[in-house]
Design a protein around this motif. Structure first.
Motif, PDB file in Angstrom:
ATOM      1  N   UNK A  27       5.460   1.175   8.377  1.00 47.32           N
ATOM      2  CA  UNK A  27       6.878   1.367   8.682  1.00 47.32           C
ATOM      3  C   UNK A  27       7.038   1.950  10.081  1.00 47.32           C
ATOM      4  N   UNK A  28       8.145   1.620  10.692  1.00 41.58           N
ATOM      5  CA  UNK A  28       8.452   2.122  12.029  1.00 41.58           C
ATOM      6  C   UNK A  28       8.531   3.650  11.949  1.00 41.58           C
ATOM      7  N   UNK A  29       7.722   4.355  12.773  1.00 43.43           N
ATOM      8  CA  UNK A  29       7.649   5.807  12.650  1.00 43.43           C
ATOM      9  C   UNK A  29       8.733   6.586  13.400  1.00 43.43           C
ATOM     10  N   UNK A  30       9.571   5.903  14.190  1.00 45.60           N
ATOM     11  CA  UNK A  30      10.563   6.616  14.998  1.00 45.60           C
ATOM     12  C   UNK A  30      11.708   5.677  15.357  1.00 45.60           C
ATOM     13  N   UNK A  31      12.749   6.253  15.917  1.00 48.15           N
ATOM     14  CA  UNK A  31      13.845   5.467  16.474  1.00 48.15           C
ATOM     15  C   UNK A  31      14.898   5.040  15.470  1.00 48.15           C
ATOM     16  N   UNK A  32      15.739   4.156  15.941  1.00 52.46           N
ATOM     17  CA  UNK A  32      16.884   3.679  15.175  1.00 52.46           C
ATOM     18  C   UNK A  32      16.485   3.074  13.831  1.00 52.46           C
ATOM     19  N   UNK A  33      15.338   2.424  13.793  1.00 53.25           N
ATOM     20  CA  UNK A  33      14.894   1.746  12.581  1.00 53.25           C
ATOM     21  C   UNK A  33      13.731   2.470  11.914  1.00 53.25           C
ATOM     22  N   UNK A  34      13.667   3.776  12.083  1.00 52.53           N
ATOM     23  CA  UNK A  34      12.620   4.567  11.441  1.00 52.53           C
ATOM     24  C   UNK A  34      12.618   4.294   9.934  1.00 52.53           C
ATOM     25  N   UNK A  35      11.422   4.024   9.396  1.00 48.27           N
ATOM     26  CA  UNK A  35      11.277   3.759   7.971  1.00 48.27           C
ATOM     27  C   UNK A  35      11.325   2.285   7.599  1.00 48.27           C
ATOM     28  N   UNK A  36      11.701   1.422   8.533  1.00 47.71           N
ATOM     29  CA  UNK A  36      11.755  -0.018   8.290  1.00 47.71           C
ATOM     30  C   UNK A  36      10.374  -0.623   8.492  1.00 47.71           C
ATOM     31  N   UNK A  81       7.629  -2.874   9.871  1.00 52.37           N
ATOM     32  CA  UNK A  81       7.567  -3.484  11.198  1.00 52.37           C
ATOM     33  C   UNK A  81       7.919  -4.966  11.110  1.00 52.37           C
ATOM     34  N   UNK A  82       7.488  -5.637  10.059  1.00 45.70           N
ATOM     35  CA  UNK A  82       7.800  -7.058   9.881  1.00 45.70           C
ATOM     36  C   UNK A  82       9.289  -7.313   9.689  1.00 45.70           C
ATOM     37  N   UNK A  83      10.057  -6.284   9.327  1.00 44.52           N
ATOM     38  CA  UNK A  83      11.490  -6.437   9.072  1.00 44.52           C
ATOM     39  C   UNK A  83      12.365  -5.964  10.231  1.00 44.52           C
ATOM     40  N   UNK A  84      11.761  -5.569  11.327  1.00 41.80           N
ATOM     41  CA  UNK A  84      12.550  -5.125  12.478  1.00 41.80           C
ATOM     42  C   UNK A  84      13.316  -6.310  13.060  1.00 41.80           C
ATOM     43  N   UNK A  95      13.071  -5.761  18.866  1.00 44.30           N
ATOM     44  CA  UNK A  95      11.755  -6.103  19.389  1.00 44.30           C
ATOM     45  C   UNK A  95      11.861  -6.590  20.834  1.00 44.30           C
ATOM     46  N   UNK A  96      12.910  -7.363  21.133  1.00 47.63           N
ATOM     47  CA  UNK A  96      13.119  -7.852  22.497  1.00 47.63           C
ATOM     48  C   UNK A  96      13.398  -6.685  23.447  1.00 47.63           C
ATOM     49  N   UNK A  97      14.101  -5.666  22.969  1.00 46.25           N
ATOM     50  CA  UNK A  97      14.354  -4.490  23.795  1.00 46.25           C
ATOM     51  C   UNK A  97      13.029  -3.834  24.193  1.00 46.25           C
ATOM     52  N   UNK A  98      12.127  -3.682  23.235  1.00 42.71           N
ATOM     53  CA  UNK A  98      10.812  -3.116  23.563  1.00 42.71           C
ATOM     54  C   UNK A  98      10.081  -4.006  24.563  1.00 42.71           C
ATOM     55  N   UNK A 132      -0.846   2.543  22.100  1.00 44.90           N
ATOM     56  CA  UNK A 132      -1.550   2.659  20.832  1.00 44.90           C
ATOM     57  C   UNK A 132      -1.232   1.554  19.845  1.00 44.90           C
ATOM     58  N   UNK A 133      -1.593   1.822  18.605  1.00 46.78           N
ATOM     59  CA  UNK A 133      -1.470   0.835  17.534  1.00 46.78           C
ATOM     60  C   UNK A 133      -0.033   0.375  17.341  1.00 46.78           C
ATOM     61  N   UNK A 134       0.910   1.297  17.339  1.00 42.12           N
ATOM     62  CA  UNK A 134       2.297   0.910  17.082  1.00 42.12           C
ATOM     63  C   UNK A 134       2.798  -0.048  18.160  1.00 42.12           C
ATOM     64  N   UNK A 135       2.443   0.202  19.405  1.00 41.18           N
ATOM     65  CA  UNK A 135       2.848  -0.692  20.483  1.00 41.18           C
ATOM     66  C   UNK A 135       2.226  -2.069  20.347  1.00 41.18           C
TER      67      UNK A 135
END
Length: 71
Positions: A13-22, A24-27, A32-35, A43-46
């Motif tokens: 799950x996304x560990x931070x930000x607006x979608x924390x807890x979602x 990653x496949x559901x973002x 994702x385009x913003x990133x 690291x791994x999350x990136x």
């Protein structure tokens, strides 16, 4: 890409930000385009966010469906 990364997309799950807890496949694609524009975190999350962006951008999200159905 590491094959285990695909599994991580549907389990981590996304560990931070607006979608924390979602999952990653559901973002959403725009998030994702913003990133992709602003820079992926280190690291791994990136790495996983970049991979999910490529999957989403190329319309390949269905490839993750069999992984989602695993017990």
């Amino acid at each position: 890409m590491n094959p285990e990364d695909l599994e991580r997309l549907v389990t981590l799950r996304m560990p931070f930000g607006k979608y924390e807890g979602t999952l990653i496949a559901d973002l959403p694609g725009p998030y994702l385009a913003w990133f992709a524009r602003e820079g992926f975190p280190d690291g791994q999350i990136g790495r996983l966010l970049a991979l999910m962006h490529e999957i989403d951008h190329n319309g390949l999200g269905g490839l993750l469906d069999p992984l989602r159905q695993r017990p």
